[in-house]
Design a protein around this motif. Sequence first.
Motif, PDB file in Angstrom:
ATOM      1  N   ALA A 118       0.816  -1.219   0.000  1.00 42.75           N
ATOM      2  CA  ALA A 118       0.000   0.000   0.000  1.00 42.75           C
ATOM      3  C   ALA A 118       0.848   1.267   0.000  1.00 42.75           C
ATOM      4  O   ALA A 118       0.376   2.327  -0.424  1.00 42.75           O
ATOM      5  N   ASP A 119       2.088   1.165   0.476  1.00 43.04           N
ATOM      6  CA  ASP A 119       2.970   2.333   0.540  1.00 43.04           C
ATOM      7  C   ASP A 119       4.014   2.343  -0.564  1.00 43.04           C
ATOM      8  O   ASP A 119       4.831   3.267  -0.633  1.00 43.04           O
ATOM      9  N   GLY A 120       3.999   1.317  -1.411  1.00 48.07           N
ATOM     10  CA  GLY A 120       5.074   1.170  -2.380  1.00 48.07           C
ATOM     11  C   GLY A 120       5.155   2.282  -3.398  1.00 48.07           C
ATOM     12  O   GLY A 120       6.253   2.772  -3.717  1.00 48.07           O
ATOM     13  N   LEU A 121       4.013   2.723  -3.934  1.00 43.87           N
ATOM     14  CA  LEU A 121       4.039   3.749  -4.976  1.00 43.87           C
ATOM     15  C   LEU A 121       4.556   5.075  -4.433  1.00 43.87           C
ATOM     16  O   LEU A 121       5.371   5.752  -5.068  1.00 43.87           O
ATOM     17  N   GLU A 122       4.094   5.442  -3.236  1.00 43.36           N
ATOM     18  CA  GLU A 122       4.593   6.681  -2.627  1.00 43.36           C
ATOM     19  C   GLU A 122       6.091   6.575  -2.341  1.00 43.36           C
ATOM     20  O   GLU A 122       6.844   7.535  -2.551  1.00 43.36           O
ATOM     21  N   THR A 123       6.520   5.413  -1.865  1.00 42.23           N
ATOM     22  CA  THR A 123       7.938   5.225  -1.565  1.00 42.23           C
ATOM     23  C   THR A 123       8.783   5.347  -2.824  1.00 42.23           C
ATOM     24  O   THR A 123       9.849   5.982  -2.811  1.00 42.23           O
ATOM     25  N   LEU A 124       8.338   4.758  -3.918  1.00 41.94           N
ATOM     26  CA  LEU A 124       9.078   4.888  -5.170  1.00 41.94           C
ATOM     27  C   LEU A 124       9.147   6.346  -5.613  1.00 41.94           C
ATOM     28  O   LEU A 124      10.191   6.811  -6.100  1.00 41.94           O
ATOM     29  N   GLY A 125       8.046   7.085  -5.435  1.00 40.75           N
ATOM     30  CA  GLY A 125       8.074   8.496  -5.785  1.00 40.75           C
ATOM     31  C   GLY A 125       9.108   9.262  -4.982  1.00 40.75           C
ATOM     32  O   GLY A 125       9.858  10.081  -5.524  1.00 40.75           O
ATOM     33  N   ARG A 126       9.169   8.986  -3.690  1.00 37.59           N
ATOM     34  CA  ARG A 126      10.154   9.654  -2.836  1.00 37.59           C
ATOM     35  C   ARG A 126      11.580   9.273  -3.237  1.00 37.59           C
ATOM     36  O   ARG A 126      12.486  10.122  -3.273  1.00 37.59           O
TER      37      ARG A 126
END
Length: 246
Positions: A118-126
């Motif tokens: 659930a947090d993977g896309l935001e983490t990749l963006g960061r």
Amino acid sequence: MNHDRQIVGVAPPAPGGDPGPPGLDPLPKPLRDPQPMLDRVIDEWGGHEDLWLFGYGSLIWRPDFGFVERHPARVQGWHRALKMWSRINRGTVENPGLVFGLLSGGSCRGMVFRVPAADGLETLGRLWLREMPTGVYDPRWLSCTTPHSTVRALAFTLSRRSPNFTGELSDERYAHIFANAVGRYGSSLDYARQTLLELRRHKIHDAALARLIRLAESRLSAPADTGPPIDPVYPPESIHTPPAKE
């Protein structure tokens, strides 16, 4: 999961890249567009399983993302090397510093981090804003062996064809860089020391890095050299090349 084809989850970068601390110039235009590489990584990950990331340098001691597991891990076929020019974060255009890249050959011990799906896309963006604003790294999925299992994790590798790859450096060059290169986030020597301390905390031995730091510290403690100045650490004709992001 939202697979929007833009870097998501964080505020958009300022024109030219991460502006860094106030009062400093932003990064120049990327070497290559990082967005297609992010799109490819998102497609390869899929978003249905947790995201694994491999850290071998500053990601170990400053990950800047949340995770639910962290384990020591080894990758074969790649090694950690202090052979990437940094002309913003750990140096300047006139006096470039150094940061780590993951080069082909040998093996590397580092850490893997598990990020919930659930947090993977935001983490990749960061991560893209931090590591890829200039598009310098080649993101790859590597097989990482942990004490418990083998996982497929994303790592930021460096090509020897990159203009940010230093090639072989002499001990004298390393000593000069460690003594003089300072960027917006501190010196190359502080960066190398922090990485070595964190590696040791996780019982990871890096003999090459330890030797370079001993070399730097011995030179810094020696009497000042009154001999002729050494050549620039970076070819003057190449200083227009955009800097790497740490």
